[in-house]
Design an enzyme around this catalytic site. Sequence first.
Site, PDB file in Angstrom:
ATOM      1  N   ASP A  65      49.739  37.006  34.501  1.00 48.90           N
ATOM      2  CA  ASP A  65      49.783  37.630  35.821  1.00 48.90           C
ATOM      3  C   ASP A  65      49.096  36.822  36.918  1.00 48.90           C
ATOM      4  O   ASP A  65      49.261  37.138  38.086  1.00 48.90           O
ATOM      5  CB  ASP A  65      49.195  39.045  35.776  1.00 48.90           C
ATOM      6  CG  ASP A  65      47.722  39.052  35.355  1.00 48.90           C
ATOM      7  OD1 ASP A  65      47.152  37.965  35.122  1.00 48.90           O
ATOM      8  OD2 ASP A  65      47.152  40.150  35.253  1.00 48.90           O
ATOM      9  N   ARG A 114      45.354  44.457  40.232  1.00 55.57           N
ATOM     10  CA  ARG A 114      46.722  43.959  40.301  1.00 55.57           C
ATOM     11  C   ARG A 114      47.567  44.713  41.312  1.00 55.57           C
ATOM     12  O   ARG A 114      47.098  45.595  42.013  1.00 55.57           O
ATOM     13  CB  ARG A 114      47.354  44.035  38.907  1.00 55.57           C
ATOM     14  CG  ARG A 114      46.715  43.060  37.951  1.00 55.57           C
ATOM     15  CD  ARG A 114      47.418  43.018  36.632  1.00 55.57           C
ATOM     16  NE  ARG A 114      48.867  43.078  36.810  1.00 55.57           N
ATOM     17  CZ  ARG A 114      49.724  43.010  35.817  1.00 55.57           C
ATOM     18  NH1 ARG A 114      49.288  42.864  34.589  1.00 55.57           N
ATOM     19  NH2 ARG A 114      51.022  43.080  36.038  1.00 55.57           N
ATOM     20  N   TYR A 135      39.999  42.986  30.750  1.00 56.46           N
ATOM     21  CA  TYR A 135      39.785  42.148  29.567  1.00 56.46           C
ATOM     22  C   TYR A 135      38.490  42.612  28.930  1.00 56.46           C
ATOM     23  O   TYR A 135      37.438  42.584  29.583  1.00 56.46           O
ATOM     24  CB  TYR A 135      39.646  40.679  29.944  1.00 56.46           C
ATOM     25  CG  TYR A 135      40.941  40.007  30.348  1.00 56.46           C
ATOM     26  CD1 TYR A 135      41.843  39.583  29.378  1.00 56.46           C
ATOM     27  CD2 TYR A 135      41.252  39.786  31.679  1.00 56.46           C
ATOM     28  CE1 TYR A 135      43.027  38.949  29.734  1.00 56.46           C
ATOM     29  CE2 TYR A 135      42.433  39.160  32.046  1.00 56.46           C
ATOM     30  CZ  TYR A 135      43.320  38.740  31.065  1.00 56.46           C
ATOM     31  OH  TYR A 135      44.486  38.128  31.420  1.00 56.46           O
ATOM     32  N   PRO A 190      43.279  33.631  28.045  1.00 58.84           N
ATOM     33  CA  PRO A 190      44.011  33.946  29.270  1.00 58.84           C
ATOM     34  C   PRO A 190      43.117  34.287  30.459  1.00 58.84           C
ATOM     35  O   PRO A 190      43.609  34.408  31.575  1.00 58.84           O
ATOM     36  CB  PRO A 190      44.835  35.168  28.864  1.00 58.84           C
ATOM     37  CG  PRO A 190      44.080  35.824  27.781  1.00 58.84           C
ATOM     38  CD  PRO A 190      43.268  34.765  27.104  1.00 58.84           C
TER      39      PRO A 190
END
Lengths: 695, 695
Positions: free
Chosen positions: B50, B283, B291, B366
């Site tokens: 993302d 987001r 996370y 990530p």
Amino acid sequence: MSGSSDSEVDVLIVGAGPAGLMLALWLSRLGVKTRIVDKRTDKVFSGQADGFQIRTLEILDSFGVGERVWKEANHMIEVSFWNPDENGTIKRNNTAPDNMPGMSRFTECVLHQGRMEAFFMDAIAASYPHPTGVPPLKVERMVLPTSLSIDESKADDDDAYPVTVTLRHLTEEEATPTQKLSNLSDGLFRSNLAGDDVEAMLQKSEARGGAREETIKAKYVVGCDGAHSWTRKALGPDYEMQGEMTDYIWGVLDIVPITDFPDVRNRCMIHSASNGSLMIIPRENKLVRLYIQLSEVSTGQGRFDRSKITPELIFNAARKIISPYKLDYHYCDWWTAYQIGQRVGNHFSKHDRVFLAGDAVHTHSPKAGQGMNVSMGDAYNLGWKLGLVCKNVMQRSILSTYELERKQIAKELIAFDHKFSRLFSGRPAKDILDETGVSMEEFSKAFEMSHMFTSGVGVDYSPSALVSKPEEQRLIPEEDDQEIKSDQQAVPSNAQSTLDLATHCKPGTRFPSFQVVAQSGARPWQLHHKMPSDGRFRVFVFGGDVSQASQRDLVNTFAAELSAGVITKAPKASLSPGADPHAGTLRFKMDQPPSVIDVLLVHNAKRMEIETLRDLHEVYHPFDSKLGWDYDKVFVDGESYHDGHGHAYEGYGVDPQKGAVVVVRPDGYVGLVTSLDEAGRKEVEKWFGGVLRMA
Amino acid sequence: MSGSSDSEVDVLIVGAGPAGLMLALWLSRLGVKTRIVDKRTDKVFSGQADGFQIRTLEILDSFGVGERVWKEANHMIEVSFWNPDENGTIKRNNTAPDNMPGMSRFTECVLHQGRMEAFFMDAIAASYPHPTGVPPLKVERMVLPTSLSIDESKADDDDAYPVTVTLRHLTEEEATPTQKLSNLSDGLFRSNLAGDDVEAMLQKSEARGGAREETIKAKYVVGCDGAHSWTRKALGPDYEMQGEMTDYIWGVLDIVPITDFPDVRNRCMIHSASNGSLMIIPRENKLVRLYIQLSEVSTGQGRFDRSKITPELIFNAARKIISPYKLDYHYCDWWTAYQIGQRVGNHFSKHDRVFLAGDAVHTHSPKAGQGMNVSMGDAYNLGWKLGLVCKNVMQRSILSTYELERKQIAKELIAFDHKFSRLFSGRPAKDILDETGVSMEEFSKAFEMSHMFTSGVGVDYSPSALVSKPEEQRLIPEEDDQEIKSDQQAVPSNAQSTLDLATHCKPGTRFPSFQVVAQSGARPWQLHHKMPSDGRFRVFVFGGDVSQASQRDLVNTFAAELSAGVITKAPKASLSPGADPHAGTLRFKMDQPPSVIDVLLVHNAKRMEIETLRDLHEVYHPFDSKLGWDYDKVFVDGESYHDGHGHAYEGYGVDPQKGAVVVVRPDGYVGLVTSLDEAGRKEVEKWFGGVLRMA
């Protein structure tokens, strides 16, 4: 008749040009049951209108469409004035910005109308699925109305469908204009030198027999069907266009020029000594539009020889004017010719049930790039009013403000065009004693003075229930102000604005945009981006330094009382698909529809000293049981990390010590300016009381 | 086998994720005959990558796609660091900009990978019709390669198709992963904790029998097929991933949070005293990605109990870390878990005929938002090289620079991730004497130091024929510089850069963007917007004050010699569909294809004192017999009407008295910096001589 069916719609739109599509977009976003019909087989592919004014770009941006225009269009930044020197040779004697700096984040730009129509259709499609479950609105082409009647006894009944319209569905062959087959064979198609083709279409259709007809009942019908408006004629002989024609005939050419004229990528106003005038409009795709005065075909008695008008004639006239520079082309995209005239319809609506918008109620010369803009402006003004009345959010009496507000603009437009066209079409004065010639200083000055008007930013609507201001407060006192004052009477607002609290937020004008920083996330935003066209009213609370306890109390008390009062009483409705054009489509649904009154706080405390949930009333962070708290209602007038300081308080003319409250209509125009206290809160209640259907 | 067919393609791409699609976009723009196959039935719909880094946004913008990401994404502006206070309660103890101000007009932003894939497919479709007439490239789904061989004897033959690949076409049922049926049932699908599914697919397919196979011959094959890369395995046992796994297991949740945690719309790094660490990534669509370190399932011996990992477990871990703030959710969009590991492939290509890109040659954690970016960066680096070699514009030897340049970046990425992951996963130090704990000052400093690298703007490619610089000139001397220096040998450029002429245009780094004003039309442009990814090389001539006769002579002499020399000798090719992403698609065709060398002049004379055609050599306004002179090649470093002054000379580090010439590769990286004179012109000739196939 092979078939006949009845159906009911809230709104029927006749005509799918820029005005009809703008209206359809509004109604699609508000989830109003709407049909839109057009007699043509397809949208426009080249030519026609091309100028996008600043305010139009702001409006398109509020639907998330502005960027597409902005990206593809040619931006018009500079204008050059070319005039004959002492030897009669054209010389650049002035350049100026095409738009006054500081008016907006946009400047005028140019893109052909067909692209805009495509963008509208994409944006309409993006309104679905709509939370109300209303079926998607699609343009129905090759459909022509053949009769219209209004049941006057039901005109004021909120729940009635008093307008009956018969629609005829044409076959492809019937609906295709001959011109489509060869774009360049007759450029006068759709020009005001050509007649209308509706009668021919109907005759073709009747001769064939068996055309499908249907009868529909509508709450409202809007004629966006152009200068030859069928809808206007259907309203009867009282509905007429008033105004005059001039002797000036102009040709228009869209070409990819091959030229050594140095300013061909500027907007240019060229007055030649004796060959007439030329306007250059640089466009997208290396195209350039030329507006050329055609002295050969003007007879001086208001007549002209239409058969003489060819692209070659127009091009040769341009060549003479631009000489000694060379001009040639390989690609010609479109051409037309028109006679300058300025006309305004005497009525914009009938019983506030049938409305007229765009060219159906005002026509004028195209050179100031106003036509498509004012037409879309009409529809933008009407769309939310119709939509919110259909959805029982707003009182029906508000509909009378459409004619009040837009007829005034049409009259201002015609007055401007009248003056500007004569200045531009006239022969340049040889010297100061040449009284029939046009002084180039006068022309250049008139052009610069016209910025506020032509940009669309100068629009200043008259007082009404939607605009609380003293009658004498008109923003643009023109010399011919008497002439353009609207003859419509409107119920004034019960509320009273206190203008000096937000000196650059004048009621009746568009709420300007300045950059603020999101309290949560620190992203800089243009405040316009927090005002999408979703049918909601906005209350901007300029709260000052809310890190001070006393100021915070004021801001929170105001919110608490607003919350207990008007926000509780105001209707709640699923107005829009939640499509925030600047943050993608919200995929997750709220548990409850939000209030139609959206409250945003702009403070000027230090951002780090404020925590939204800890410090501020819930009106500023409304809770939804599925989406949690809304962290997107509180903004800071402060420095951003990457994009500087927006100086919003200064921009809006608000004193941080006093604060202010500004009520903004769903179309972005200021309705009320008042104080951040008990007295101000009461004005807000009164203002909404005159507009909304309260519980 | 029910069917078998032979076909030849220039490039076969295996895998249609972000890397494969980026490569396909390049090749579609260049009109290269390409196929792209993917084993899956559809693109990604939620979750996965993302983060969009600054350089990625610049690259996407060069294809006209950047705005779509920028508009829909959440912009990441600020990062907050939360750490335990003396009582062990988390407290915000620092905030910082997420990206260093001044690096670019973009900042990091976040949008889910599926939207990017959709944008890529739209952009690929927009490349057609292509002037070369090549058929449109479409993603072929449910197609799996089953064998690959390279005819080594033809590896260096420019016209050969030395790679043979067998493709199997699956049925929908065979290709649908079970996970698609219920997104939340097994979030570990596609995580590095899951096995690969290719074998299962093939077994299903073989059991059924009758699958359709075809054999194709390709000039080049690129494996963009992820961490389990089939292509890498097909290259043989010598192709391996080198690196290590850590003990840390992390969970990922995409939810719409219901929380009173005040910084939930900031990027946050939260270290709790004893419950592990949490990263918050706000987001689009009100989503937030969490996370979360999963201490419960880490055994400390590199093993974990996969069955224990559920969304509830991950969520409960997050709740503990964020306590005393409350955290809840109604919508969960996606979840997964992964074990941190850092690995790099030992080879990135075989015979410069088969290449590996993206996760197929580097995997890592990530959390720094690097994965999708570095993968797309690989493909962006490779695409134009492959395309221009296929089109006989560039020498095949240039292909070796792919491994040279991208392996270095992969190694830098792994080194960064190694350091950053350990700092983030570690337990916070209790005090200065706590040596096994991580000092929060160290963490915060490491984060800020990492901006250049994580933004993608710090990329600095090694010297080669494409990058003329002294070997010792590396931009980011990291402490572990030895480790990350590439082992690839490259032919150096014959040309010599003179670095001090343009101090902020370092060879090997991306040419930055500053605002300049168009000489014709006065529109302000970011210079990046005049560098679309169309396969052309650009020579920027910083010409200084060209209103001075001597300076103008210098600029025009340079142009005349360039024109007579390298521009005449360089190949001409219809490279791109003429799609200028910032001015719409050019609808009108040029009579002749333009040179692959595009020359742009940036002067700093007063704009009004210059007329392009009168004053400047034709290289700066090339003529086409159908489109006329190109007025879009000359720019001024000056004040704009609405957008201030770009200070481009200052930004590029060019002294206006001396001027400079900067050669920029089709991917926007600086190849050569030299002087605006005879000596400089010779360096330009030498540089192109080492790169292009000259006549």
